[in-house]
Design an enzyme around this catalytic site. Sequence first.
Site, short mmCIF file in Angstrom:
data_model
loop_
_atom_site.label_atom_id
_atom_site.label_comp_id
_atom_site.label_asym_id
_atom_site.label_seq_id
_atom_site.Cartn_x
_atom_site.Cartn_y
_atom_site.Cartn_z
CG HIS A 63 -1.78 -1.16 1.38
ND1 HIS A 63 -3.11 -1.15 0.98
CD2 HIS A 63 -1.56 -2.40 1.90
CE1 HIS A 63 -3.65 -2.33 1.24
NE2 HIS A 63 -2.73 -3.10 1.80
CG PHE A 64 3.98 1.93 -2.55
CD1 PHE A 64 4.27 1.17 -1.43
CD2 PHE A 64 4.81 1.78 -3.67
CE1 PHE A 64 5.35 0.29 -1.39
CE2 PHE A 64 5.91 0.91 -3.64
CZ PHE A 64 6.17 0.16 -2.51
CG ASN A 95 -6.66 -0.09 0.63
OD1 ASN A 95 -5.75 -0.44 -0.11
ND2 ASN A 95 -6.63 -0.28 1.93
CG HIS A 179 -8.40 -8.20 4.04
ND1 HIS A 179 -7.50 -7.24 4.47
CD2 HIS A 179 -9.04 -8.61 5.17
CE1 HIS A 179 -7.60 -7.08 5.78
NE2 HIS A 179 -8.55 -7.90 6.22
CG HIS A 237 -3.17 -10.23 4.81
ND1 HIS A 237 -4.44 -10.73 4.87
CD2 HIS A 237 -3.31 -8.94 4.39
CE1 HIS A 237 -5.31 -9.80 4.52
NE2 HIS A 237 -4.64 -8.71 4.22
CG ASP A 306 -0.90 -5.83 4.42
OD1 ASP A 306 -1.21 -4.92 3.63
OD2 ASP A 306 -1.62 -6.21 5.35
CG HIS A 310 -1.11 3.95 9.19
ND1 HIS A 310 -2.18 4.48 8.52
CD2 HIS A 310 -1.28 2.60 9.16
CE1 HIS A 310 -2.97 3.50 8.09
NE2 HIS A 310 -2.44 2.35 8.47
#
Length: 440
Positions: A63-64, A95, A179, A237, A306, A310
Site C-alpha cells: 500500500h504505497f 484502497n 482479504h 496475509h 502488506d 501510517h
Amino acid sequence: MKTLIENATIVSDGRSFCGTIVIENDRIAEISEQPHTALWHADQTVDATGCFVLPGIIDDHVHFREPGLTGKADIESESRAAAWGGVTSFFDMPNTVPQTTTPEALDAKFAMARQKSHVNYSFFYGATNDNVDTFSLLDPHRIPGIKLFMGSSTGNMLVDREEALRAIFKSASLPLMAHCEDTGIINENMRKAKASDGDDPPVAMHPIIRSEEACYRSTALAVQMARTYGARLHVAHVSTARELEFFGTDSHITAEAVIAHLFFSDADYARLGGRIKCNPSIKTAADRDALRKALTNGQITTVGTDHAPHLLEEKQGGAARATSGMPMVQFSLPTMLELTDEGVMSLERLVELMCHNPARLFEVRDRGFIRPGFKADLVLVRPHSPWTVTPDIIQSKCGWSPMEGHEYQWRVEQTFCNGHLIYNNGVFDDDSRGEELRFR
C-alpha cells in the site's frame, strides 16, 4: 551498456552455484559457471565475492498510499524503500483516494508511477459491491489481478453482499486476491471488548477482536466460492494455523504469508504496542510457527509485506484507536534471510517464495528468475555483515519502523533494476525509474 557480475553465488531455479552474470542493457545476456570473465569486455564489472545474487524481489502486496494519502507515503518514497531492500517490483493495492475501482482511476495510477516509481510496478484493481461489470474492460496484460476485501479494512471497500460476492467469483477471469475476515464476528468482538474495557480496549486485545474465528470463517467462504465457480483465488496475509488446512492441494487456491505474521507474535504487543497493529492481527506464537512451517510444506505460495505506512501519531492508542498497518518493504528480505539462518527454510526456498512463485502465480513476463533473456532485476546480499536498523536509514516517508533497534546479519549491498544499478551500499540513484510490469 554491458555489466559483469562475477565471483557470485547465484541462486535461482532451485539451486545455488558460483558463476558470472552478463547484463546487456536491461536484460541478462548470459550466465556462466566458468571463470573466464577476461574474455568479456564490460563497461562495468561488479566483484560479488562473498555475496549471493538473487532475482529481484517481487512484493505482491503493498500500500504505497498514492493518490490521496500522501502525507504518510507516496510512490516515490516507498519505491525508494523497496529498492533499498532489494525489492525490484511491486503490486500496489486499490484502497487509495480515490479507490482504484474504475478503469480511469487505474490509468491515473499508472501515469503517476511512470513518473515517480524507482522500481517496476503494477496495480490491483479493486472489487466493490457494484463494479463487476467493469471487469471486462481491464487489460489482463497490465495488472496482476483483482483485490477483494471480504472483511472490514481501510478504504471502505468491504464487499459484504452475497450476490455481489457470487458475481465477482463467477465473473473474474483474473486472479482474485482476497482479504478474508468476517466483519460480523469482528464487530461483535469489539462490542464486547468495549463493554469490558472502555471505548479503546488495550492493543493486546486486537487478536481477540480480529480473531482466529473471524479469519477462518471468511477464508472458508472464499475457498467455497472459488471451488463453486472455478475462480483463481489467492488469500492474502494468512495469519492463523487453522486457515492453513485450505491450502496445499488445489493449485487454483493459494495463500500468501506476510512478514509481520512470520516474525512477530502476540507477545510483542507488550513491547511494540500499536506499531505492530495490522489487519489481520498478529496472533499467537503457535500461529506464527505454523506459518513458518507452511513456508516449506506447500501451503504458503508467496511471501509479501502488506507494507502499509501510517504516521507514528496515528499508531498511538489501543485496539480501537490506533490505525492498522506498518511499513515493512525495506526490511522484508533481510528478515526472511534471518529466517534462513534459523533453519526455517533454505535460501533456495526463499527465492521460490519471494521471486519465482509471485512471477508464476500472476504470470509476470520475463522477471522473477535469473535466466538468459530475462530482465536484469537482481539483488546482491552479503551474509555475516551485521547492521542495526536506525531511524536515519528508514526510507519510508512515515519515518519509523517496527524493526528499529533490530540487528540483522544480512545486508543488501546492491540492487539492479532493468540492468541499472539503482542502489549501491547506501548510495541511491534518484533519477532511476522502473517499468510497468507486463503479465500473461
